[in-house]
Structures are given as structure tokens and as C-alpha cells.
Design an enzyme around this catalytic site. Structure first.
Site, PDB file in Angstrom:
ATOM      1  N   LYS A  10      -5.802 -11.712  -9.837  1.00 51.48           N
ATOM      2  CA  LYS A  10      -5.916 -10.969 -10.709  1.00 51.48           C
ATOM      3  C   LYS A  10      -4.745 -11.449 -11.887  1.00 51.48           C
ATOM      4  O   LYS A  10      -3.770 -12.117 -11.405  1.00 51.48           O
ATOM      5  CB  LYS A  10      -5.970  -9.362 -10.743  1.00 51.48           C
ATOM      6  CG  LYS A  10      -7.266  -8.949 -10.065  1.00 51.48           C
ATOM      7  CD  LYS A  10      -7.172  -7.337  -9.989  1.00 51.48           C
ATOM      8  CE  LYS A  10      -8.593  -7.062  -9.089  1.00 51.48           C
ATOM      9  NZ  LYS A  10      -8.779  -5.356  -9.253  1.00 51.48           N
ATOM     10  N   TYR A  50     -18.136  -6.273 -13.166  1.00 51.74           N
ATOM     11  CA  TYR A  50     -17.966  -5.180 -12.877  1.00 51.74           C
ATOM     12  C   TYR A  50     -19.092  -3.932 -13.159  1.00 51.74           C
ATOM     13  O   TYR A  50     -18.799  -2.680 -13.082  1.00 51.74           O
ATOM     14  CB  TYR A  50     -16.641  -4.464 -13.107  1.00 51.74           C
ATOM     15  CG  TYR A  50     -15.451  -5.070 -12.239  1.00 51.74           C
ATOM     16  CD1 TYR A  50     -15.290  -5.091 -11.002  1.00 51.74           C
ATOM     17  CD2 TYR A  50     -14.475  -5.925 -13.034  1.00 51.74           C
ATOM     18  CE1 TYR A  50     -14.019  -5.386 -10.247  1.00 51.74           C
ATOM     19  CE2 TYR A  50     -13.147  -6.306 -12.253  1.00 51.74           C
ATOM     20  CZ  TYR A  50     -13.304  -6.188 -10.901  1.00 51.74           C
ATOM     21  OH  TYR A  50     -12.087  -6.547 -10.420  1.00 51.74           O
ATOM     22  N   PHE A  58     -12.640   4.550 -15.130  1.00 53.65           N
ATOM     23  CA  PHE A  58     -11.628   3.508 -15.295  1.00 53.65           C
ATOM     24  C   PHE A  58     -12.256   2.241 -15.702  1.00 53.65           C
ATOM     25  O   PHE A  58     -11.476   1.193 -15.856  1.00 53.65           O
ATOM     26  CB  PHE A  58     -10.958   3.510 -13.770  1.00 53.65           C
ATOM     27  CG  PHE A  58     -11.923   3.050 -12.882  1.00 53.65           C
ATOM     28  CD1 PHE A  58     -12.081   1.866 -12.621  1.00 53.65           C
ATOM     29  CD2 PHE A  58     -12.161   4.201 -11.841  1.00 53.65           C
ATOM     30  CE1 PHE A  58     -13.118   1.476 -11.489  1.00 53.65           C
ATOM     31  CE2 PHE A  58     -13.132   3.872 -10.567  1.00 53.65           C
ATOM     32  CZ  PHE A  58     -13.646   2.294 -10.612  1.00 53.65           C
ATOM     33  N   ARG A  86     -10.546  -8.862   3.071  1.00 52.69           N
ATOM     34  CA  ARG A  86     -10.307  -7.328   2.835  1.00 52.69           C
ATOM     35  C   ARG A  86      -9.306  -6.960   3.738  1.00 52.69           C
ATOM     36  O   ARG A  86      -8.255  -6.250   3.278  1.00 52.69           O
ATOM     37  CB  ARG A  86     -11.499  -6.569   2.991  1.00 52.69           C
ATOM     38  CG  ARG A  86     -12.693  -6.783   1.949  1.00 52.69           C
ATOM     39  CD  ARG A  86     -13.846  -5.854   2.234  1.00 52.69           C
ATOM     40  NE  ARG A  86     -13.499  -4.617   1.528  1.00 52.69           N
ATOM     41  CZ  ARG A  86     -13.368  -3.993   0.307  1.00 52.69           C
ATOM     42  NH1 ARG A  86     -13.423  -5.247  -0.775  1.00 52.69           N
ATOM     43  NH2 ARG A  86     -13.096  -2.893   0.121  1.00 52.69           N
ATOM     44  N   THR A  92      -7.148  -0.744  -1.886  1.00 54.46           N
ATOM     45  CA  THR A  92      -7.507  -0.929  -3.196  1.00 54.46           C
ATOM     46  C   THR A  92      -6.166  -0.341  -3.922  1.00 54.46           C
ATOM     47  O   THR A  92      -5.792  -0.860  -4.869  1.00 54.46           O
ATOM     48  CB  THR A  92      -8.676  -0.014  -3.684  1.00 54.46           C
ATOM     49  OG1 THR A  92      -9.856  -0.754  -2.951  1.00 54.46           O
ATOM     50  CG2 THR A  92      -8.715  -0.177  -5.145  1.00 54.46           C
ATOM     51  N   ARG A 103      -1.647  -6.659  -1.123  1.00 55.50           N
ATOM     52  CA  ARG A 103      -1.581  -5.429  -2.359  1.00 55.50           C
ATOM     53  C   ARG A 103      -0.077  -4.532  -2.017  1.00 55.50           C
ATOM     54  O   ARG A 103       0.431  -4.592  -2.941  1.00 55.50           O
ATOM     55  CB  ARG A 103      -2.472  -4.655  -2.459  1.00 55.50           C
ATOM     56  CG  ARG A 103      -3.766  -5.213  -2.868  1.00 55.50           C
ATOM     57  CD  ARG A 103      -5.196  -4.602  -2.895  1.00 55.50           C
ATOM     58  NE  ARG A 103      -6.303  -5.018  -3.691  1.00 55.50           N
ATOM     59  CZ  ARG A 103      -7.447  -4.697  -3.557  1.00 55.50           C
ATOM     60  NH1 ARG A 103      -7.773  -4.155  -2.167  1.00 55.50           N
ATOM     61  NH2 ARG A 103      -8.376  -5.311  -4.229  1.00 55.50           N
ATOM     62  N   ASN A 113      -3.823  -4.573  -9.203  1.00 61.53           N
ATOM     63  CA  ASN A 113      -3.733  -4.699  -7.848  1.00 61.53           C
ATOM     64  C   ASN A 113      -3.897  -5.970  -7.068  1.00 61.53           C
ATOM     65  O   ASN A 113      -4.241  -6.255  -5.935  1.00 61.53           O
ATOM     66  CB  ASN A 113      -4.530  -3.628  -7.146  1.00 61.53           C
ATOM     67  CG  ASN A 113      -6.100  -3.884  -7.319  1.00 61.53           C
ATOM     68  OD1 ASN A 113      -6.505  -4.863  -8.137  1.00 61.53           O
ATOM     69  ND2 ASN A 113      -6.979  -3.118  -6.714  1.00 61.53           N
ATOM     70  N   HIS A 116      -8.924  -9.236  -5.840  1.00 59.57           N
ATOM     71  CA  HIS A 116     -10.180  -8.519  -5.549  1.00 59.57           C
ATOM     72  C   HIS A 116     -10.838  -9.327  -4.562  1.00 59.57           C
ATOM     73  O   HIS A 116     -10.615 -10.555  -4.620  1.00 59.57           O
ATOM     74  CB  HIS A 116     -11.199  -8.551  -6.966  1.00 59.57           C
ATOM     75  CG  HIS A 116     -12.681  -8.184  -6.564  1.00 59.57           C
ATOM     76  ND1 HIS A 116     -13.046  -6.967  -6.413  1.00 59.57           N
ATOM     77  CD2 HIS A 116     -13.845  -9.029  -6.447  1.00 59.57           C
ATOM     78  CE1 HIS A 116     -14.383  -7.152  -6.154  1.00 59.57           C
ATOM     79  NE2 HIS A 116     -14.809  -8.431  -6.234  1.00 59.57           N
ATOM     80  N   GLU A 127     -21.458 -12.153  -6.652  1.00 61.90           N
ATOM     81  CA  GLU A 127     -20.127 -12.472  -6.960  1.00 61.90           C
ATOM     82  C   GLU A 127     -19.928 -14.241  -7.028  1.00 61.90           C
ATOM     83  O   GLU A 127     -19.514 -14.445  -8.118  1.00 61.90           O
ATOM     84  CB  GLU A 127     -19.057 -11.688  -6.422  1.00 61.90           C
ATOM     85  CG  GLU A 127     -19.106 -10.093  -6.626  1.00 61.90           C
ATOM     86  CD  GLU A 127     -18.250  -9.413  -5.979  1.00 61.90           C
ATOM     87  OE1 GLU A 127     -17.116  -9.963  -5.489  1.00 61.90           O
ATOM     88  OE2 GLU A 127     -18.214  -8.196  -6.095  1.00 61.90           O
TER      89      GLU A 127
END
Ligand code: CMP
Length: 140
Positions: A10, A50, A58, A86, A92, A103, A113, A116, A127
């Protein structure tokens, strides 16, 4: 089973010059980067990605953040790639992320964060296709 998952580094992590360190974590964990590109998302591309969060409070902040600077999108391939990614990312909310996760080490807030990762085989398929044509993926 060998799976593919979509990873996004990100804007916060790109701004920190952490692209290489994050990519190294994937590689050291045995995930192969089989596609990778840097993109500046606009509202339409980030909002579409998203879309499942459109009604969440949010959503506007999330799209604003994801368009605030370039991102690096990658396809990771390997044994149980979705769960493996993950586990590497951590929770998250970076405040809840286990020590040693991406993270915990690179993220500041739940919006900023760092990364993704797809949360299921269905989202991974959607995705990956959202960002890459099959001809842009280079399995090894
Ligand atoms: P990501 O895995 O990219 O998917 C949706 C993103 O929304 C999530 O990471 C967070 O960065 C962001 N977000 C902001 N607030 C929340 C929240 N309350 N719950 C879940 N995700 C949130």
C-alpha cells in the site's frame, strides 16, 4: 495445494521505501512473485477493488488512502499461498498484529496498514483478474 493470491503493497509502505523488504519476506517464506507492477490507483479503480466494502463507514477513507500514492500489486504463488500470505501480514489492525508480521513491523494504522492480501480462493481469483491478464503472470 499450490495457490495464487493477490498482494498489494500500500501507499504507506511504498512511501517508506519498504517495497524490497516486504517482497523479501514473501520470497523468504517460499512464495514466488509471479507478477508485479507499480500503479497509481484512481477513485474508480480503488473503489471497484474494494466494492464489497462500499457500504462500510470507512470506505471513503479507504479509497482516499489507496489513491494517495503508488501501490505495488503482486501475484504470489506457492503452497497454501492465501493463508501463508495472511500469516506473514498479521492482523488487519496493526495494533493487534503479532510480533514479526509485516503489519507489526511496517504499519501505523488500520488504514495505513502496509499490505493487502486476498482472504479466500474466490477473492484471490477476482482480485488477480482485476489487476492482471493471464499473459502478465509468469509461473515458475
Ligand atoms: P484490507 O485488507 O486492504 O481490506 C480492507 C481495508 O479497509 C483493510 O485492509 C483496512 O486497511 C481498511 N479498514 C479501515 N477500517 C477498517 C475496519 N474497521 N475494519 C476492516 N478494515 C478496515
Amino acid at each position: 495445494a499450490v495457490e495464487r493470491t493477490l498482494s498489494i503493497i500500500k501507499p504507506d509502505a511504498v512511501a517508506k521505501n519498504a517495497i524490497g523488504e516486504i517482497a523479501a519476506r514473501f520470497e523468504k517464506a517460499g512464495l514466488n512473485i509471479v507478477a508485479m507492477k507499480m500503479l497509481q490507483l484512481d477513485d474508480e479503480k480503488a473503489g471497484g477493488f474494494y466494492a464489497e466494502h462500499k457500504e462500510r463507514p470507512f470506505f471513503a477513507d479507504l479509497v482516499g488512502f489507496m489513491t494517495s500514492g503508488p501501490v505495488v500489486v503482486q501475484v504470489l504463488e506457492g503452497e497454501n499461498a492465501i493463508t501463508a500470505n495472511r500469516d506473514l501480514m498479521g492482523a488487519t489492525n496493526p495494533k493487534e498484529a503479532a510480533a514479526g508480521t509485516i503489519r507489526a513491523d511496517f504499519a501505523e494504522t488500520i488504514d495505513a496498514n502496509a499490505v493487502h492480501g486476498s482472504d479466500s480462493a474466490e477473492s484471490a481469483a477476482r482480485e488477480i483478474a482485476y489487476f492482471f491478464g493471464e499473459g502478465e503472470i509468469c509461473p515458475r
